[in-house]
Write a protein that holds these residues in place. Structure first.
Motif, PDB file in Angstrom:
ATOM      1  N   SER A   1       2.746  -4.399  -0.036  1.00  0.00           N
ATOM      2  CA  SER A   1       2.969  -5.840  -0.031  1.00  0.00           C
ATOM      3  C   SER A   1       4.451  -6.145   0.176  1.00  0.00           C
ATOM      4  O   SER A   1       4.815  -7.023   0.965  1.00  0.00           O
ATOM      5  CB  SER A   1       2.469  -6.441  -1.341  1.00  0.00           C
ATOM      6  OG  SER A   1       2.731  -7.807  -1.383  1.00  0.00           O
ATOM      7  N   ALA A   2       5.309  -5.419  -0.531  1.00  0.00           N
ATOM      8  CA  ALA A   2       6.749  -5.603  -0.350  1.00  0.00           C
ATOM      9  C   ALA A   2       7.178  -5.224   1.057  1.00  0.00           C
ATOM     10  O   ALA A   2       7.993  -5.921   1.684  1.00  0.00           O
ATOM     11  CB  ALA A   2       7.512  -4.771  -1.375  1.00  0.00           C
ATOM     12  N   LEU A   3       6.631  -4.141   1.565  1.00  0.00           N
ATOM     13  CA  LEU A   3       6.967  -3.695   2.913  1.00  0.00           C
ATOM     14  C   LEU A   3       6.483  -4.690   3.965  1.00  0.00           C
ATOM     15  O   LEU A   3       7.211  -5.000   4.919  1.00  0.00           O
ATOM     16  CB  LEU A   3       6.363  -2.318   3.162  1.00  0.00           C
ATOM     17  CG  LEU A   3       6.835  -1.548   4.380  1.00  0.00           C
ATOM     18  CD1 LEU A   3       8.337  -1.292   4.302  1.00  0.00           C
ATOM     19  CD2 LEU A   3       6.086  -0.223   4.466  1.00  0.00           C
ATOM     20  N   GLN A   4       5.271  -5.202   3.779  1.00  0.00           N
ATOM     21  CA  GLN A   4       4.744  -6.189   4.726  1.00  0.00           C
ATOM     22  C   GLN A   4       5.556  -7.483   4.671  1.00  0.00           C
ATOM     23  O   GLN A   4       5.856  -8.072   5.691  1.00  0.00           O
ATOM     24  CB  GLN A   4       3.283  -6.484   4.427  1.00  0.00           C
ATOM     25  CG  GLN A   4       2.627  -7.410   5.425  1.00  0.00           C
ATOM     26  CD  GLN A   4       2.384  -6.738   6.751  1.00  0.00           C
ATOM     27  OE1 GLN A   4       1.716  -5.731   6.807  1.00  0.00           O
ATOM     28  NE2 GLN A   4       2.925  -7.302   7.813  1.00  0.00           N
ATOM     29  N   HIS A   5       5.952  -7.896   3.455  1.00  0.00           N
ATOM     30  CA  HIS A   5       6.780  -9.091   3.319  1.00  0.00           C
ATOM     31  C   HIS A   5       8.121  -8.889   4.017  1.00  0.00           C
ATOM     32  O   HIS A   5       8.596  -9.766   4.741  1.00  0.00           O
ATOM     33  CB  HIS A   5       6.983  -9.417   1.840  1.00  0.00           C
ATOM     34  CG  HIS A   5       7.894 -10.570   1.607  1.00  0.00           C
ATOM     35  ND1 HIS A   5       7.526 -11.875   1.873  1.00  0.00           N
ATOM     36  CD2 HIS A   5       9.175 -10.631   1.157  1.00  0.00           C
ATOM     37  CE1 HIS A   5       8.530 -12.676   1.600  1.00  0.00           C
ATOM     38  NE2 HIS A   5       9.539 -11.945   1.155  1.00  0.00           N
TER      39      HIS A   5
ATOM     40  N   ASN B   1       3.383  -3.181  21.470  1.00  0.00           N
ATOM     41  CA  ASN B   1       3.145  -4.611  21.671  1.00  0.00           C
ATOM     42  C   ASN B   1       2.580  -5.316  20.444  1.00  0.00           C
ATOM     43  O   ASN B   1       2.220  -6.478  20.520  1.00  0.00           O
ATOM     44  CB  ASN B   1       2.200  -4.825  22.855  1.00  0.00           C
ATOM     45  CG  ASN B   1       2.835  -4.356  24.150  1.00  0.00           C
ATOM     46  OD1 ASN B   1       4.041  -4.479  24.325  1.00  0.00           O
ATOM     47  ND2 ASN B   1       2.042  -3.811  25.037  1.00  0.00           N
ATOM     48  N   LEU B   2       2.481  -4.635  19.318  1.00  0.00           N
ATOM     49  CA  LEU B   2       1.976  -5.274  18.104  1.00  0.00           C
ATOM     50  C   LEU B   2       2.979  -6.283  17.559  1.00  0.00           C
ATOM     51  O   LEU B   2       4.175  -6.049  17.597  1.00  0.00           O
ATOM     52  CB  LEU B   2       1.720  -4.239  17.003  1.00  0.00           C
ATOM     53  CG  LEU B   2       0.495  -3.369  17.119  1.00  0.00           C
ATOM     54  CD1 LEU B   2       0.437  -2.418  15.944  1.00  0.00           C
ATOM     55  CD2 LEU B   2      -0.762  -4.192  17.182  1.00  0.00           C
ATOM     56  N   ASN B   3       2.459  -7.398  17.051  1.00  0.00           N
ATOM     57  CA  ASN B   3       3.360  -8.317  16.367  1.00  0.00           C
ATOM     58  C   ASN B   3       3.541  -7.844  14.932  1.00  0.00           C
ATOM     59  O   ASN B   3       2.840  -6.953  14.454  1.00  0.00           O
ATOM     60  CB  ASN B   3       2.846  -9.756  16.445  1.00  0.00           C
ATOM     61  CG  ASN B   3       1.510  -9.924  15.769  1.00  0.00           C
ATOM     62  OD1 ASN B   3       1.043  -9.061  15.043  1.00  0.00           O
ATOM     63  ND2 ASN B   3       0.889 -11.068  16.020  1.00  0.00           N
ATOM     64  N   SER B   4       4.460  -8.445  14.206  1.00  0.00           N
ATOM     65  CA  SER B   4       4.827  -7.973  12.873  1.00  0.00           C
ATOM     66  C   SER B   4       3.671  -7.985  11.888  1.00  0.00           C
ATOM     67  O   SER B   4       3.570  -7.125  11.026  1.00  0.00           O
ATOM     68  CB  SER B   4       5.967  -8.827  12.311  1.00  0.00           C
ATOM     69  OG  SER B   4       7.120  -8.639  13.083  1.00  0.00           O
ATOM     70  N   GLY B   5       2.787  -8.961  11.986  1.00  0.00           N
ATOM     71  CA  GLY B   5       1.695  -9.064  11.038  1.00  0.00           C
ATOM     72  C   GLY B   5       0.629  -8.002  11.184  1.00  0.00           C
ATOM     73  O   GLY B   5      -0.189  -7.814  10.307  1.00  0.00           O
ATOM     74  N   ARG B   6       0.618  -7.289  12.306  1.00  0.00           N
ATOM     75  CA  ARG B   6      -0.439  -6.311  12.550  1.00  0.00           C
ATOM     76  C   ARG B   6       0.021  -4.868  12.419  1.00  0.00           C
ATOM     77  O   ARG B   6      -0.760  -3.956  12.643  1.00  0.00           O
ATOM     78  CB  ARG B   6      -1.009  -6.538  13.946  1.00  0.00           C
ATOM     79  CG  ARG B   6      -1.659  -7.895  14.084  1.00  0.00           C
ATOM     80  CD  ARG B   6      -2.191  -8.078  15.445  1.00  0.00           C
ATOM     81  NE  ARG B   6      -3.237  -7.093  15.683  1.00  0.00           N
ATOM     82  CZ  ARG B   6      -4.360  -7.347  16.303  1.00  0.00           C
ATOM     83  NH1 ARG B   6      -4.596  -8.548  16.740  1.00  0.00           N
ATOM     84  NH2 ARG B   6      -5.246  -6.412  16.495  1.00  0.00           N
ATOM     85  N   VAL B   7       1.259  -4.650  12.028  1.00  0.00           N
ATOM     86  CA  VAL B   7       1.803  -3.297  11.993  1.00  0.00           C
ATOM     87  C   VAL B   7       1.078  -2.421  10.988  1.00  0.00           C
ATOM     88  O   VAL B   7       0.728  -1.288  11.275  1.00  0.00           O
ATOM     89  CB  VAL B   7       3.323  -3.337  11.700  1.00  0.00           C
ATOM     90  CG1 VAL B   7       3.875  -1.945  11.504  1.00  0.00           C
ATOM     91  CG2 VAL B   7       4.055  -4.029  12.827  1.00  0.00           C
TER      92      VAL B   7
ATOM     93  N   SER C   1      12.759   2.206   0.238  1.00  0.00           N
ATOM     94  CA  SER C   1      12.125   2.288  -1.083  1.00  0.00           C
ATOM     95  C   SER C   1      10.679   1.798  -1.043  1.00  0.00           C
ATOM     96  O   SER C   1       9.816   2.365  -1.719  1.00  0.00           O
ATOM     97  CB  SER C   1      12.935   1.522  -2.123  1.00  0.00           C
ATOM     98  OG  SER C   1      13.029   0.169  -1.774  1.00  0.00           O
ATOM     99  N   SER C   2      10.382   0.781  -0.252  1.00  0.00           N
ATOM    100  CA  SER C   2       9.001   0.297  -0.160  1.00  0.00           C
ATOM    101  C   SER C   2       8.101   1.316   0.527  1.00  0.00           C
ATOM    102  O   SER C   2       6.969   1.531   0.098  1.00  0.00           O
ATOM    103  CB  SER C   2       8.949  -1.025   0.606  1.00  0.00           C
ATOM    104  OG  SER C   2       9.616  -2.026  -0.099  1.00  0.00           O
TER     105      SER C   2
END
Length: 185
Positions: free
Chosen positions: A54-58, A80-86, A152-153
């Motif tokens: 969650s921290a890494l995705q944020h 070509n992935l956007n940030s939300g799909r990584v 760290s995340s």
């Protein structure tokens, strides 16, 4: 001729009582305490992996670090992935780990672990493999020192998946050793 519990209930109209205590499913009170400990560790690994992801995705969503010059490490297979799909696969693995851990708890508390041990062991084995895949991915990602928060995340997510995989190995062993159900008459 042996009858199943369902067939017996249909013919007599009475459901068979479950014999024994919950602890008898895994070989007694000592094994039940050990099994319960590994279930707790599985949930702890899940919580660590989920909070670190969650921290890494944020952090990923806020900074878009995968879009910058250091982003090739994160999105090397899918540029070509956007940030939300990584981390989408890893989120599904976290969700699956939670479902499997709850399945083990429910199978144990409802006293059907002995009857469902093949299915439960299969689900746990799949969760173990998926946890190892995510642990490997986050271990590799933690070597790219983009920032301290990212490092760290990703290390935290790696640790959570390793803890969950270790607990899954132990639960797989103990659930596989559960005695088969007694033959019904």
């Amino acid at each position: 001729m042996a009858m199943t519990a369902t067939a017996l209930a249909k013919t007599t109209g009475v459901q068979q009582k479950r014999a024994g205590r919950i602890s008898s499913q895994v070989g007694g009170p000592v094994n039940y305490a050990i099994f319960s400990f590994w279930i707790f560790i599985s949930f702890a690994g899940w919580a660590i992996a989920m909070s670190s992801m969650s921290a890494l995705q944020h952090y990923e969503n806020e900074t878009g670090i995968s879009d910058g010059t250091g982003g090739w490490a994160i999105k090397s297979n899918f540029p070509n992935l956007n940030s939300g799909r990584v981390f989408r696969l890893d989120w599904w693995i976290v969700f699956y780990q939670f479902i499997v851990s709850m399945l083990v708890v429910l199978a144990t508390l409802s006293r059907v672990l002995a009857q469902a041990r093949v299915a439960v062991c299969g689900y746990i084995a799949i969760a173990t493999v998926l946890d190892i895949i995510s642990a490997d991915r986050f271990y590799n990602l933690s070597h790219f020192h983009i920032t301290r928060a990212y490092w760290s995340s990703s290390r935290g997510a790696f640790s959570g998946f390793v803890i969950a995989a270790t607990a899954d190995y132990a639960m797989l062993y103990m659930a596989g050793l559960t005695p088969p159900p007694p033959p019904s008459e």
